[in-house]
Design an enzyme around this catalytic site. Structure first.
Site, mmCIF file in Angstrom:
data_model
loop_
_atom_site.group_PDB
_atom_site.id
_atom_site.type_symbol
_atom_site.label_atom_id
_atom_site.label_comp_id
_atom_site.label_asym_id
_atom_site.label_seq_id
_atom_site.Cartn_x
_atom_site.Cartn_y
_atom_site.Cartn_z
ATOM 1 N N HIS A 227 0.814 -1.215 0.000
ATOM 2 C CA HIS A 227 0.000 0.000 0.000
ATOM 3 C C HIS A 227 0.848 1.267 0.000
ATOM 4 O O HIS A 227 0.313 2.374 -0.131
ATOM 5 C CB HIS A 227 -0.973 0.009 1.192
ATOM 6 N N ASP B 272 -0.555 -7.435 0.666
ATOM 7 C CA ASP B 272 0.051 -6.140 1.021
ATOM 8 C C ASP B 272 1.564 -6.287 1.009
ATOM 9 O O ASP B 272 2.214 -6.286 2.043
ATOM 10 C CB ASP B 272 -0.442 -5.644 2.372
ATOM 11 N N GLY C 223 3.488 5.629 9.377
ATOM 12 C CA GLY C 223 4.873 5.682 8.952
ATOM 13 C C GLY C 223 5.629 4.396 9.202
ATOM 14 O O GLY C 223 6.697 4.173 8.641
ATOM 15 N N SER D 48 4.493 1.473 8.334
ATOM 16 C CA SER D 48 4.148 0.522 7.288
ATOM 17 C C SER D 48 5.373 0.043 6.521
ATOM 18 O O SER D 48 6.248 0.831 6.161
ATOM 19 C CB SER D 48 3.182 1.160 6.289
ATOM 20 N N SER E 58 1.904 -4.185 7.926
ATOM 21 C CA SER E 58 0.813 -3.795 7.036
ATOM 22 C C SER E 58 -0.072 -2.733 7.682
ATOM 23 O O SER E 58 -0.146 -1.611 7.209
ATOM 24 C CB SER E 58 -0.031 -5.014 6.660
#
Length: 381
Positions: free
Chosen positions: A225, A253, A333, A335, A350
């Site tokens: 993402h 993801d 942030g 991720s 994720s």
């Protein structure tokens, strides 16, 4: 960054997350290694004491027990055969517990070194139920669904404030028809942990900040993402790193980014100056119940436990399948960042709910799935 005047600069650019060493991969031995022999860093032990409420001695013992359980899990599954109903690490006993539907298989599993529990449904039946539910269209009030080997059910998590919503109730009714299902309430809906541009040691795609997961030969893996295939990626110093070579979200993801222009890959994750930079030695999958740690460009080090595997997470952008849920917190942030158990790479961050002030839960995309999808090789020490 071009000539790496400081080693930390290179590491922060490529390995913005995670920092760990502990138990390495074990051969098929049911007995835990002597905890004194485990190369656990002081930083990892400190994080486990802080987040899991353990003493240093207990943390060392836990790492040794989890190393043994991780090595034992595939052997115990083979012993259970078609009666296999799932497995998990039991912190109380320090052993792997294997669910079996046939009491006649329990002896073989125990002989392999695991504890056993007789359950109603096999893992194959629960996985088939998951697939049928995955085919449904879930409303926003349904947070996730997963296989739970402890209860031998598929658990559907519904946001408490939406449990009376007509669409939610209709989804739950259809899910119950798919197989053995139970419903639980959760406090908040999941969301991804991307963030707008702020300072730190991140990477950037447009105005989105995310965190680097693990180095692979030729690049690094991260969350899907965070960017689409072809998008340009910039490092913490705003210099060009590479481009997204592959990306999938929702449904999955995960993504990977190639590395060039003076950047390089190394088999470590950054300690942020608070902990030493640590080596990554493999990607053996930790069992449910094992301790696990995460680091990201926003919240850095935090630890918790593996709560579930094969969970479908229903983000507002769409469902993501075969995720692993943990009790580790995260924030915007983080991720794409690293999840590690011992010195074994587990996955990339994720999303989740909550924060690192009040607590929460976080899901990660298992790293081995990413490697297999794109034909990548994890960079290991």
């Amino acid at each position: 960054m071009r000539h790496a005047t400081v080693l930390r600069t290179g590491l922060s650019a490529l390995l913005v997350l995670g920092a760990w060493t502990a138990a390495g991969p074990s051969t098929a031995s049911a007995a835990p290694a002597d905890s004194a022999e485990l190369p656990a860093s002081a930083a990892l032990l400190s994080a486990m004491q802080r987040d899991l409420g353990l003493t240093e001695g207990q943390a060392r013992t836990r790492l040794a027990e989890e190393k043994a359980a991780t090595a034992l899990e595939p052997k115990a599954q083979r012993a259970a055969g078609s009666a296999y109903g799932g497995s998990w690490f039991d912190p109380a006993s320090g052993k792997l517990t294997v669910a079996v539907t046939d009491a006649g298989k329990a002896g073989a599993v125990r002989a392999a070194g695991a504890q056993t529990r007789i359950v109603e449904h096999s893992a194959a039946r629960l996985d088939a139920t998951m697939k049928r539910i995955d085919a449904l269209s879930a409303p926003d009030g349904v947070a996730s669904w997963r296989v739970d080997p402890v209860t031998s059910r598929v658990v559907v998590n519904v946001v408490g404030s939406a449990e009376r919503d007509n669409d939610v109730r209709a989804f739950v009714a259809k899910a119950r028809k798919a197989g053995p299902v139970t419903v639980e309430r959760t406090g908040e809906a999941p969301q991804t942990f991307a963030a707008g541009t702020v300072g730190g040691d991140p990477y950037y795609t447009g105005n989105v900040r995310c965190s680097i997961g693990f180095s692979v030969h030729g690049g690094f893996v991260t969350a899907g993402h965070c960017g689409g295939a072809g998008q340009q990626v910039r490092g913490w110093d705003n210099s060009y790193i590479g481009n997204f070579q592959g990306s999938s979200f929702p449904g999955d993801d995960y993504a990977w980014v190639n590395v060039g222009s003076g950047w390089w890959t190394v088999p470590v994750v950054l300690g942020w100056g608070a902990v030493p930079d640590q080596l990554v030695r493999g990607s053996n999958e930790a069992p449910i119940g094992a301790s696990i740690c995460r680091s990201g460009s926003t919240t850095r080090w935090h630890c918790g436990h593996v709560l579930a595997k094969n969970e479908t997470v229903n983000y507002s952008q769409g469902a993501v399948h075969q995720m692993t849920k943990t009790s580790v917190c995260a924030e915007g942030g983080d991720s794409g960042g690293s999840f590690i158990s011992g010195d074994q790479a587990q996955g990339v961050t994720s999303g989740g709910w909550g924060n690192c002030s009040g607590g929460g839960e976080t899901w990660y995309q298992p790293v081995n799935e990413i490697l297999n999808r794109y034909g990548l090789t994890l960079h290991t020490a």
